[in-house]
Design a protein around this motif. Sequence first.
Motif, PDB file in Angstrom:
ATOM      1  N   SER A  15     -28.680   6.174 -61.482  1.00  0.00           N
ATOM      2  CA  SER A  15     -27.356   6.778 -61.574  1.00  0.00           C
ATOM      3  C   SER A  15     -27.153   7.929 -60.591  1.00  0.00           C
ATOM      4  O   SER A  15     -26.022   8.209 -60.187  1.00  0.00           O
ATOM      5  CB  SER A  15     -27.098   7.265 -63.004  1.00  0.00           C
ATOM      6  OG  SER A  15     -28.092   8.183 -63.429  1.00  0.00           O
ATOM      7  N   TRP A  18     -25.410   6.838 -57.260  1.00  0.00           N
ATOM      8  CA  TRP A  18     -24.067   6.271 -57.203  1.00  0.00           C
ATOM      9  C   TRP A  18     -23.337   6.865 -55.987  1.00  0.00           C
ATOM     10  O   TRP A  18     -23.554   8.038 -55.660  1.00  0.00           O
ATOM     11  CB  TRP A  18     -23.288   6.628 -58.488  1.00  0.00           C
ATOM     12  CG  TRP A  18     -21.908   6.051 -58.487  1.00  0.00           C
ATOM     13  CD1 TRP A  18     -21.528   4.822 -58.913  1.00  0.00           C
ATOM     14  CD2 TRP A  18     -20.720   6.682 -57.974  1.00  0.00           C
ATOM     15  NE1 TRP A  18     -20.188   4.635 -58.708  1.00  0.00           N
ATOM     16  CE2 TRP A  18     -19.661   5.765 -58.118  1.00  0.00           C
ATOM     17  CE3 TRP A  18     -20.436   7.918 -57.390  1.00  0.00           C
ATOM     18  CZ2 TRP A  18     -18.366   6.052 -57.721  1.00  0.00           C
ATOM     19  CZ3 TRP A  18     -19.153   8.195 -56.984  1.00  0.00           C
ATOM     20  CH2 TRP A  18     -18.128   7.268 -57.148  1.00  0.00           C
ATOM     21  N   ARG A  22     -25.596   0.565 -58.438  1.00  0.00           N
ATOM     22  CA  ARG A  22     -24.685   0.149 -59.511  1.00  0.00           C
ATOM     23  C   ARG A  22     -25.464  -0.636 -60.566  1.00  0.00           C
ATOM     24  O   ARG A  22     -26.595  -1.057 -60.342  1.00  0.00           O
ATOM     25  CB  ARG A  22     -23.566  -0.745 -58.958  1.00  0.00           C
ATOM     26  CG  ARG A  22     -22.812  -0.198 -57.758  1.00  0.00           C
ATOM     27  CD  ARG A  22     -21.873   0.923 -58.128  1.00  0.00           C
ATOM     28  NE  ARG A  22     -21.134   1.398 -56.976  1.00  0.00           N
ATOM     29  CZ  ARG A  22     -19.850   1.097 -56.729  1.00  0.00           C
ATOM     30  NH1 ARG A  22     -19.173   0.314 -57.555  1.00  0.00           N
ATOM     31  NH2 ARG A  22     -19.254   1.585 -55.658  1.00  0.00           N
ATOM     32  N   LYS A  23     -24.817  -0.865 -61.691  1.00  0.00           N
ATOM     33  CA  LYS A  23     -25.463  -1.665 -62.737  1.00  0.00           C
ATOM     34  C   LYS A  23     -25.794  -3.067 -62.246  1.00  0.00           C
ATOM     35  O   LYS A  23     -26.817  -3.642 -62.610  1.00  0.00           O
ATOM     36  CB  LYS A  23     -24.568  -1.727 -63.973  1.00  0.00           C
ATOM     37  CG  LYS A  23     -24.437  -0.396 -64.709  1.00  0.00           C
ATOM     38  CD  LYS A  23     -23.535  -0.504 -65.920  1.00  0.00           C
ATOM     39  CE  LYS A  23     -23.437   0.831 -66.640  1.00  0.00           C
ATOM     40  NZ  LYS A  23     -22.537   0.761 -67.829  1.00  0.00           N
ATOM     41  N   LYS A 319     -25.539  12.310 -61.229  1.00  0.00           N
ATOM     42  CA  LYS A 319     -25.642  11.606 -62.511  1.00  0.00           C
ATOM     43  C   LYS A 319     -24.474  11.948 -63.426  1.00  0.00           C
ATOM     44  O   LYS A 319     -23.988  11.100 -64.183  1.00  0.00           O
ATOM     45  CB  LYS A 319     -26.969  11.953 -63.189  1.00  0.00           C
ATOM     46  CG  LYS A 319     -27.208  11.206 -64.497  1.00  0.00           C
ATOM     47  CD  LYS A 319     -28.579  11.523 -65.070  1.00  0.00           C
ATOM     48  CE  LYS A 319     -28.827  10.734 -66.347  1.00  0.00           C
ATOM     49  NZ  LYS A 319     -30.181  10.990 -66.905  1.00  0.00           N
ATOM     50  N   TYR A 322     -21.589   9.832 -62.438  1.00  0.00           N
ATOM     51  CA  TYR A 322     -21.806   8.471 -62.931  1.00  0.00           C
ATOM     52  C   TYR A 322     -21.460   8.375 -64.417  1.00  0.00           C
ATOM     53  O   TYR A 322     -20.759   7.441 -64.846  1.00  0.00           O
ATOM     54  CB  TYR A 322     -23.265   8.097 -62.700  1.00  0.00           C
ATOM     55  CG  TYR A 322     -23.646   6.697 -63.140  1.00  0.00           C
ATOM     56  CD1 TYR A 322     -23.665   5.647 -62.236  1.00  0.00           C
ATOM     57  CD2 TYR A 322     -24.001   6.427 -64.461  1.00  0.00           C
ATOM     58  CE1 TYR A 322     -24.017   4.365 -62.622  1.00  0.00           C
ATOM     59  CE2 TYR A 322     -24.346   5.148 -64.861  1.00  0.00           C
ATOM     60  CZ  TYR A 322     -24.357   4.123 -63.943  1.00  0.00           C
ATOM     61  OH  TYR A 322     -24.703   2.854 -64.341  1.00  0.00           O
ATOM     62  N   GLU A 323     -21.928   9.329 -65.206  1.00  0.00           N
ATOM     63  CA  GLU A 323     -21.691   9.292 -66.651  1.00  0.00           C
ATOM     64  C   GLU A 323     -20.208   9.436 -66.979  1.00  0.00           C
ATOM     65  O   GLU A 323     -19.703   8.815 -67.912  1.00  0.00           O
ATOM     66  CB  GLU A 323     -22.511  10.388 -67.336  1.00  0.00           C
ATOM     67  CG  GLU A 323     -24.019  10.106 -67.290  1.00  0.00           C
ATOM     68  CD  GLU A 323     -24.853  11.282 -67.738  1.00  0.00           C
ATOM     69  OE1 GLU A 323     -24.295  12.423 -67.812  1.00  0.00           O
ATOM     70  OE2 GLU A 323     -26.064  11.104 -68.003  1.00  0.00           O
ATOM     71  N   GLU A 326     -18.490   6.129 -66.130  1.00  0.00           N
ATOM     72  CA  GLU A 326     -18.774   5.091 -67.134  1.00  0.00           C
ATOM     73  C   GLU A 326     -17.683   5.046 -68.199  1.00  0.00           C
ATOM     74  O   GLU A 326     -17.360   3.978 -68.722  1.00  0.00           O
ATOM     75  CB  GLU A 326     -20.124   5.360 -67.812  1.00  0.00           C
ATOM     76  CG  GLU A 326     -21.312   4.779 -67.112  1.00  0.00           C
ATOM     77  CD  GLU A 326     -22.552   4.828 -67.973  1.00  0.00           C
ATOM     78  OE1 GLU A 326     -23.130   3.761 -68.257  1.00  0.00           O
ATOM     79  OE2 GLU A 326     -22.967   5.934 -68.373  1.00  0.00           O
ATOM     80  N   VAL A 333     -18.860   1.672 -61.727  1.00  0.00           N
ATOM     81  CA  VAL A 333     -20.322   1.741 -61.879  1.00  0.00           C
ATOM     82  C   VAL A 333     -20.911   0.370 -62.202  1.00  0.00           C
ATOM     83  O   VAL A 333     -22.139   0.215 -62.289  1.00  0.00           O
ATOM     84  CB  VAL A 333     -20.731   2.750 -62.975  1.00  0.00           C
ATOM     85  CG1 VAL A 333     -20.222   4.132 -62.624  1.00  0.00           C
ATOM     86  CG2 VAL A 333     -20.230   2.325 -64.343  1.00  0.00           C
TER      87      VAL A 333
END
Length: 334
Positions: A15, A18, A22-23, A319, A322-323, A326, A333
Motif C-alpha cells: 500500500s 500506491w 494495486r490489489k 499508506k 491508500y487507506e 479504499e 486501489v
Amino acid sequence: MSRIIHVILSGGVGSRLWPVSRKSMPKQYIPMFDDKSLFQLTAERNRALADHLMVVGNKDNYLLSQSDLMRAGIGHYTEIVEAAPRNTAAAIAFAALAAAPEDILLITPSDHIITNEVAYAAAIAEAKTLAAQGHLVTFGITPTKPETGYGYIETAGNEVLGFREKPDQSTAQLFLEQGNFLWNSGMFCFQAQAYLDELEAFEPEILEKSRNCFALSQDCLLPEAETMEIPSKSIDYAVMERSKRIKVVQTSFGWSDLGSFESIWEHWETKGEQQHFVSNNCVVGSKKHVEFVGVEDLVLVETEDAILVLSKKCSQDVKKVYERLEIEKPELVA
C-alpha cells in the motif's frame, strides 16, 4: 532425510507504493528489475539454497505467482492457496503442516531485494545450522540509517533480547547509536515441527483451526469458511516474541523491503540508475518529459489513472492515502 524447503509468503498489497502497487498487481509482481519481479527474483535467489519450493499465497494472486515461476523456469513446487489472508502465523503453519516434521523451512517474503548474494548464502547456512539444533531463527539486518519504517530486534550475539515496534525518528537514531539493534527482516528459518510445537504452546487455537482448515483443502485451495475461523496474528506476535528458542543471525546482504518510494529511490541511487532522477527529484512510471523548478527531494509517480507527488521523507504516509482511497474511491486501489 530432512529437506530444506524455501517457503515464499506472497501476500500483501504494497500500500505504501500506491498508485504503482494495486490489489490486482501488488508490488511483488511488478517487473521493475530488468523485466523481473521481486517474486521471481526471490524464487531464483533461493533455488540453489533449498531442495524444494513452497508458495503460500491467496486466491487473488496465485495466478500471478504461477506466471512468475513459469518465467523463472521453475515447474516443480508446492502451492497452498488461502481463501482469505489470515496473517503470517497461520500461513507458516500451513507450510509446516505440508512439510515433514524434520524439514527445515526457510521462510521469506516475496517482495524484498537482496544485492549481496554471497553474504546472503552465508547467512542462510548459519541459520540452517541453528535450525537443525531446534532453534527458531530470525534474520536481523545491520542498520545503515535511523529507519522508522522497520521493526527492530535487540540482540546480544545470536541471542534475542527483545523485539521493538517501528520507532519514531529519535528512537531509531538511539537504536542506531546503541549498536545492538537490527532491522527485523521478516525472514525465518526453523524445523517444521519446532514451529508447530511453539505455536501450540502459545496460540493453540491458531494451530488447531489451521490444521482443521488444511485437512479440508482441495487441489491446494483452502476452504473459506474454515479459513475465516483462524485468528489473524503475525508470527512475531504469536511466537517469535514469546518463545525461548529464538536465535538471530546478524547480517548485511544489501537488503531492503522496497516498501516505500524512499527505499526505491535509494535502491536506484545505489545502482546508479540516473534515468529516474531529475534535479534531485525522482520520477516513477511517467513516460512524459518532467521538469522540476525550485524543489528537491520530491517523488512524482504517474500511472494511467493517478498521479502522486510526495516528499521523499513522507514516503511512509502513502499508506494513509491508500487507506482513504479504499473507502472513498476503491476503484483506484483495485
